[in-house]
Motif scaffolding. Structure first.
Motif, PDB file in Angstrom:
ATOM      1  N   ALA A  90       0.936  -1.213  -0.075  1.00 31.28           N
ATOM      2  CA  ALA A  90       0.009   0.027   0.122  1.00 31.28           C
ATOM      3  C   ALA A  90       0.916   1.264   0.078  1.00 31.28           C
ATOM      4  O   ALA A  90       0.562   2.405  -0.668  1.00 31.28           O
ATOM      5  N   ILE A  91       1.980   1.106   0.770  1.00 32.16           N
ATOM      6  CA  ILE A  91       2.844   2.463   0.839  1.00 32.16           C
ATOM      7  C   ILE A  91       3.586   2.477  -0.325  1.00 32.16           C
ATOM      8  O   ILE A  91       4.271   3.516  -0.597  1.00 32.16           O
ATOM      9  N   GLY A  92       3.928   1.429  -0.892  1.00 32.28           N
ATOM     10  CA  GLY A  92       4.947   1.325  -2.053  1.00 32.28           C
ATOM     11  C   GLY A  92       6.596   1.460  -1.835  1.00 32.28           C
ATOM     12  O   GLY A  92       7.130   1.803  -2.684  1.00 32.28           O
ATOM     13  N   VAL A 145      -0.809   8.695   5.289  1.00 32.38           N
ATOM     14  CA  VAL A 145      -2.020   8.339   4.764  1.00 32.38           C
ATOM     15  C   VAL A 145      -2.581   6.971   4.969  1.00 32.38           C
ATOM     16  O   VAL A 145      -3.734   6.846   5.638  1.00 32.38           O
ATOM     17  N   TYR A 146      -1.827   5.849   4.690  1.00 33.39           N
ATOM     18  CA  TYR A 146      -2.329   4.665   5.079  1.00 33.39           C
ATOM     19  C   TYR A 146      -2.426   4.554   6.598  1.00 33.39           C
ATOM     20  O   TYR A 146      -3.407   3.914   6.918  1.00 33.39           O
ATOM     21  N   ALA A 147      -1.846   5.127   7.458  1.00 32.68           N
ATOM     22  CA  ALA A 147      -2.049   5.027   8.840  1.00 32.68           C
ATOM     23  C   ALA A 147      -3.144   5.528   9.273  1.00 32.68           C
ATOM     24  O   ALA A 147      -4.259   5.096  10.170  1.00 32.68           O
ATOM     25  N   ALA A 169      -3.827  10.359  -4.153  1.00 27.83           N
ATOM     26  CA  ALA A 169      -5.178  10.248  -3.715  1.00 27.83           C
ATOM     27  C   ALA A 169      -5.988   9.057  -4.353  1.00 27.83           C
ATOM     28  O   ALA A 169      -6.680   8.499  -3.859  1.00 27.83           O
ATOM     29  N   ALA A 170      -5.640   9.077  -5.777  1.00 26.71           N
ATOM     30  CA  ALA A 170      -6.128   7.900  -6.397  1.00 26.71           C
ATOM     31  C   ALA A 170      -5.717   6.624  -6.178  1.00 26.71           C
ATOM     32  O   ALA A 170      -6.214   5.664  -6.377  1.00 26.71           O
ATOM     33  N   HIS A 171      -4.626   6.496  -5.822  1.00 27.03           N
ATOM     34  CA  HIS A 171      -4.010   5.159  -5.228  1.00 27.03           C
ATOM     35  C   HIS A 171      -4.713   4.601  -3.877  1.00 27.03           C
ATOM     36  O   HIS A 171      -4.788   3.432  -3.839  1.00 27.03           O
ATOM     37  N   PHE A 172      -4.908   5.552  -2.918  1.00 24.11           N
ATOM     38  CA  PHE A 172      -5.592   5.074  -1.900  1.00 24.11           C
ATOM     39  C   PHE A 172      -7.240   5.058  -1.918  1.00 24.11           C
ATOM     40  O   PHE A 172      -7.921   4.360  -1.373  1.00 24.11           O
ATOM     41  N   THR A 177      -8.647  13.076  -0.563  1.00 20.46           N
ATOM     42  CA  THR A 177      -8.757  14.195  -1.770  1.00 20.46           C
ATOM     43  C   THR A 177      -7.283  14.960  -1.891  1.00 20.46           C
ATOM     44  O   THR A 177      -6.762  15.034  -0.697  1.00 20.46           O
ATOM     45  N   ALA A 178      -7.254  15.142  -2.850  1.00 23.25           N
ATOM     46  CA  ALA A 178      -6.100  16.010  -3.262  1.00 23.25           C
ATOM     47  C   ALA A 178      -6.432  17.527  -3.529  1.00 23.25           C
ATOM     48  O   ALA A 178      -7.325  17.885  -4.066  1.00 23.25           O
TER      49      ALA A 178
END
Length: 288
Positions: A90-92, A145-147, A169-172, A177-178
């Motif tokens: 998720a974090i990449g 963001v993940y957290a 934002a699209a990834h998560f 929102t961006a």
């Protein structure tokens, strides 16, 4: 023949990066090894990108049970691993490696460190949930963001390059929102948490110049920068009577899971450990 010659070889762990001399991980893990009375070794290894394949080829022969990964290798190590965990996907990025059933597994503990730091220094920070405003859209922002999503927050991602924020934002997906940097004043009044994940305010970097007067009285301000420990953002927040959380605890808490994997004991982030690293940072920070 001495016990040390006949007994099992101490477990070895590493941190790899390029450069690596600045890393405080050896001090951190060395403190835990000493205070817990464990026979282990944790060492910094400067591994240039072109030397990464040879490092992994020799990893087991050198007696390593795992280690940490820092720039520029957090993505480059993935092909050498049998598996990566959900957080790393998720974090990449991968920041921790360990042996599991003879296989090399990679994970990312930055989100764990981010939450552990807030939980320790601002207890109840997430009780009301709501909105978190995150400044930046790099690797640290991904972990934050993940957290935050795991704790039920809605995240407003603010970045000077809007396209990067939109991609993240699209990834998560839902809940993130961006926004362009110019939107920040309008976003602050709804924020229960403000997080700086940029390098602004770090020693040698430009200051983070924002006005916090729009933040509500109960908001928490978290700056992941820890050199210097007391950033202008945190000083401004304290002047408003807001609760603040510096970035050092994120470094300390993210290290816990790796140490447990390598040495079989789960360490604690204690005031003594924090004081040790604080003293080192202050000694090496001009004007601190």
């Amino acid at each position: 023949m001495s016990v040390s010659q006949t007994g099992p070889r101490p477990k070895r762990a590493f941190v790899i990066g390029h450069p690596i001399a600045h890393s405080r991980s050896p001090m951190l893990h060395g403190h835990w090894l000493e205070t817990l009375g464990l026979a282990g070794v944790y060492e910094a290894r400067d591994v240039a990108p072109e030397a990464l394949p040879a490092f992994f080829e020799n990893l087991r022969a050198e007696g390593y049970v795992g280690g940490n990964v820092t720039v520029p290798h957090k993505l480059a190590v993935i092909p050498f691993l049998a598996e990566i965990d959900e957080a790393a996907r998720a974090i990449g990025a991968v920041n921790t490696i360990w042996l599991e059933g003879g296989r090399l597994v990679g994970g990312n503990t930055d989100a764990y460190g981010f939450l552990g730091n807030l939980d320790q220094l601002a207890p109840g920070w997430d009780a009301a949930g709501g909105v978190a405003v995150v400044l930046g859209a790099g690797g640290a922002a991904r972990a934050a963001v993940y957290a935050l999503l795991s704790r039920g927050f809605a995240v407003r991602l603010v970045n000077r390059t809007p396209a990067t924020a939109r991609d993240l934002a699209a990834h998560f997906g839902e809940g993130v929102t961006a926004h362009d940097w110019t939107a920040l004043p309008a976003l602050l009044p709804e924020a229960n948490l403000l997080v700086n994940t940029t390098s602004l305010g770090m020693l040698g970097k430009p200051p983070l110049d924002i006005d916090l007067t729009q933040l509500k009285a109960g908001a928490v301000v978290n700056d992941i920068v820890y050199v210097p420990l007391d950033t202008p953002l945190l000083r401004q927040a304290r002047a408003r009577g807001l609760r603040t959380v510096d970035g050092l605890g994120m470094l300390l808490h993210q290290a816990v899971a790796g140490f447990a994997h390598w040495f079989g004991v789960t360490p604690s982030v204690t005031p003594a450990l924090r004081a040790l690293l604080e003293a080192d940072i202050r000694a090496k920070t001009p004007g601190a």
